[in-house]
Design a protein around this motif. Structure first.
Motif, mmCIF file in Angstrom:
data_model
loop_
_atom_site.group_PDB
_atom_site.id
_atom_site.type_symbol
_atom_site.label_atom_id
_atom_site.label_comp_id
_atom_site.label_asym_id
_atom_site.label_seq_id
_atom_site.Cartn_x
_atom_site.Cartn_y
_atom_site.Cartn_z
ATOM 1 N N LEU A 22 0.454 0.974 2.706
ATOM 2 C CA LEU A 22 0.647 2.417 2.731
ATOM 3 C C LEU A 22 0.531 3.011 4.129
ATOM 4 N N THR A 23 0.620 2.175 5.159
ATOM 5 C CA THR A 23 0.612 2.685 6.526
ATOM 6 C C THR A 23 2.008 2.941 7.057
ATOM 7 N N GLY A 24 3.026 2.480 6.330
ATOM 8 C CA GLY A 24 4.395 2.722 6.747
ATOM 9 C C GLY A 24 5.020 3.837 5.940
ATOM 10 N N ARG A 25 6.305 4.035 6.131
ATOM 11 C CA ARG A 25 7.037 5.053 5.378
ATOM 12 C C ARG A 25 7.441 4.474 4.029
ATOM 13 N N VAL A 26 7.184 5.199 2.943
ATOM 14 C CA VAL A 26 7.350 4.676 1.583
ATOM 15 C C VAL A 26 8.313 5.554 0.799
ATOM 16 N N GLY A 41 0.445 11.822 -0.028
ATOM 17 C CA GLY A 41 0.420 12.839 1.015
ATOM 18 C C GLY A 41 -0.979 13.297 1.347
ATOM 19 N N ARG A 42 -1.809 13.446 0.313
ATOM 20 C CA ARG A 42 -3.199 13.851 0.561
ATOM 21 C C ARG A 42 -3.951 12.794 1.352
ATOM 22 N N ARG A 43 -3.506 11.549 1.251
ATOM 23 C CA ARG A 43 -4.157 10.452 1.976
ATOM 24 C C ARG A 43 -3.514 10.203 3.332
ATOM 25 N N GLY A 44 -2.567 11.026 3.720
ATOM 26 C CA GLY A 44 -1.916 10.874 5.005
ATOM 27 C C GLY A 44 -0.786 9.885 5.031
ATOM 28 N N VAL A 45 -0.284 9.494 3.857
ATOM 29 C CA VAL A 45 0.814 8.533 3.773
ATOM 30 C C VAL A 45 2.151 9.261 3.841
ATOM 31 N N ASP A 46 3.077 8.721 4.603
ATOM 32 C CA ASP A 46 4.419 9.294 4.748
ATOM 33 C C ASP A 46 5.277 8.799 3.587
ATOM 34 N N ALA A 47 5.244 9.497 2.454
ATOM 35 C CA ALA A 47 5.935 9.069 1.240
ATOM 36 C C ALA A 47 6.953 10.103 0.794
ATOM 37 N N VAL A 48 8.062 9.614 0.231
ATOM 38 C CA VAL A 48 9.161 10.443 -0.237
ATOM 39 C C VAL A 48 9.571 9.936 -1.619
ATOM 40 N N ALA A 49 9.976 10.848 -2.501
ATOM 41 C CA ALA A 49 10.520 10.471 -3.802
ATOM 42 C C ALA A 49 11.974 10.907 -3.891
ATOM 43 N N ARG A 112 5.594 21.088 -1.144
ATOM 44 C CA ARG A 112 6.323 20.249 -0.181
ATOM 45 C C ARG A 112 7.663 19.822 -0.788
ATOM 46 N N PRO A 113 8.550 20.750 -1.067
ATOM 47 C CA PRO A 113 9.806 20.404 -1.758
ATOM 48 C C PRO A 113 10.666 19.417 -0.999
ATOM 49 N N GLU A 114 10.538 19.388 0.335
ATOM 50 C CA GLU A 114 11.362 18.474 1.128
ATOM 51 C C GLU A 114 11.040 17.011 0.866
ATOM 52 N N ARG A 115 9.891 16.748 0.265
ATOM 53 C CA ARG A 115 9.492 15.369 -0.037
ATOM 54 C C ARG A 115 10.138 14.843 -1.317
ATOM 55 N N TYR A 116 10.861 15.687 -2.026
ATOM 56 C CA TYR A 116 11.481 15.318 -3.301
ATOM 57 C C TYR A 116 12.986 15.538 -3.173
ATOM 58 N N VAL A 117 13.710 14.438 -2.968
ATOM 59 C CA VAL A 117 15.120 14.470 -2.595
ATOM 60 C C VAL A 117 15.984 14.135 -3.813
ATOM 61 N N SER A 130 15.613 3.071 6.316
ATOM 62 C CA SER A 130 14.874 4.322 6.464
ATOM 63 C C SER A 130 13.397 4.195 6.136
ATOM 64 N N PHE A 131 13.036 3.204 5.298
ATOM 65 C CA PHE A 131 11.671 3.111 4.796
ATOM 66 C C PHE A 131 11.115 1.706 5.016
ATOM 67 N N ASP A 132 9.836 1.657 5.304
ATOM 68 C CA ASP A 132 9.181 0.354 5.437
ATOM 69 C C ASP A 132 9.050 -0.334 4.082
ATOM 70 N N LEU A 133 8.710 0.443 3.068
ATOM 71 C CA LEU A 133 8.473 -0.088 1.733
ATOM 72 C C LEU A 133 9.156 0.808 0.710
ATOM 73 N N VAL A 134 9.874 0.190 -0.232
ATOM 74 C CA VAL A 134 10.536 0.920 -1.310
ATOM 75 C C VAL A 134 9.956 0.451 -2.640
ATOM 76 N N LEU A 135 9.569 1.403 -3.481
ATOM 77 C CA LEU A 135 8.997 1.117 -4.795
ATOM 78 C C LEU A 135 9.943 1.621 -5.873
ATOM 79 N N SER A 136 10.149 0.817 -6.909
ATOM 80 C CA SER A 136 11.017 1.236 -8.005
ATOM 81 C C SER A 136 10.430 0.735 -9.314
ATOM 82 N N SER A 137 10.104 1.671 -10.208
ATOM 83 C CA SER A 137 9.492 1.265 -11.472
ATOM 84 C C SER A 137 10.238 1.814 -12.675
ATOM 85 N N HIS A 138 10.280 0.986 -13.718
ATOM 86 C CA HIS A 138 10.722 1.388 -15.055
ATOM 87 C C HIS A 138 12.122 1.988 -15.094
#
Length: 265
Positions: A22-26, A41-49, A112-117, A130-138
């Motif tokens: 979680l130190t990279g862009r997710v 985001g509260r933990r300082g992680v650069d995450a986008v959905a 933070r609407p810009e975080r939800y694309v 664009s991202f260090d790590l990509v997560l995809s579930s279900h």
């Protein structure tokens, strides 16, 4: 397909996420009404959905997710024997976690609407790597009865295209049968031929019987081929990331690209 509200804790367990992950862009794809980006985001992680539902009436998504969670609770209690409860404990804790995640999602979406694309597979609105790590579930594998093999391959290649390091997908079983998605090994073979090796890792989380494996795509050596021009040109040409590129503000990494360092807000 449901707009689910999974929590940050569930994400950590499903994807076996370490602090270092979680130190990279997710990227969370599809994000649905999950609370992952909000808590990250509260933990300082650069995450986008990213999710196609974000193109609609956003103010209703949190309400819809809460209604879905509460509606499902009665089904969980009735069909509890169908599921594994070693991680959640009981249906009550499951429902409380999902309600908390839905509320967290709704609040963060407003703040933070810009975080939800808005976007959907198999074509995402982000440049390569664009991202260090990509997560995809279900979505992939889970809905194997509705999404054909060609869609799965296109979606997997697209997830690999936007990843610099890894893509993690959970689970690899269909939600209707609890059986592993049948073409999985064939898809892994095609991915390997295209420079995306993969592995299956066991995780310490299971809710669906047989659903305790995560597929990890290793993308460090992968370079997506140039887009094939169609309908007037490459559909990804000139794509600009709709979220501010924090990692480009950092020092350049070994490959000349910026590296991400988390910032506390």
């Amino acid at each position: 397909m449901l707009v689910s509200a999974r929590s940050f804790a569930e994400y950590r367990a499903m994807f076996a996420l370490s602090d270092r992950d979680l130190t990279g862009r997710v990227l969370d794809c599809p994000g649905g009404a999950a609370g992952f980006v909000a808590e990250a985001g509260r933990r300082g992680v650069d995450a986008v959905a990213v999710d196609p539902e974000y193109a609609g009436e956003r103010g209703l998504l949190g309400v819809r997710a809460l209604r879905e969670v509460r509606h499902k609770h009665a089904d969980l209690v009735r069909d509890a024997a169908r599921y594994l409860w070693s991680w959640y404990g009981d249906p009550g804790r499951y429902t409380r976690m999902r309600i908390g995640a839905a509320r967290s999602f709704a609040a963060d979406l407003a703040a933070r609407p810009e975080r939800y694309v808005a976007g959907s597979l198999p074509r995402l609105p982000f440049p390569d790597r664009s991202f260090d790590l990509v997560l995809s579930s279900h979505l992939l594998f889970s809905y194997g009865a509705r999404l054909d093999e060609d869609f799965h391959l296109a979606a997997l290649l697209e997830l690999a295209r936007v990843a610099r390091r890894e893509v993690r997908l959970f689970p690899v079983v269909q939600h209707t049968t609890d059986l592993r998605y049948a073409p999985l090994e064939r898809l892994r073979g095609v991915l390997a031929e295209r420079g995306v090796p993969s592995r299956l890792d066991r995780v310490r989380y299971a809710f669906q019987p047989g659903g305790d494996e995560v597929l990890v795509l290793c993308c460090t050596g992968h370079r997506a081929p140039a887009g094939v021009p169609e309908r007037g040109g490459d559909p990804r040409a000139g794509v600009v990331d709709p979220v501010r590129w924090r990692h480009r503000e950092g020092a350049a990494g070994p490959d000349g690209e910026g590296v991400t360092s988390p910032r506390r807000r």
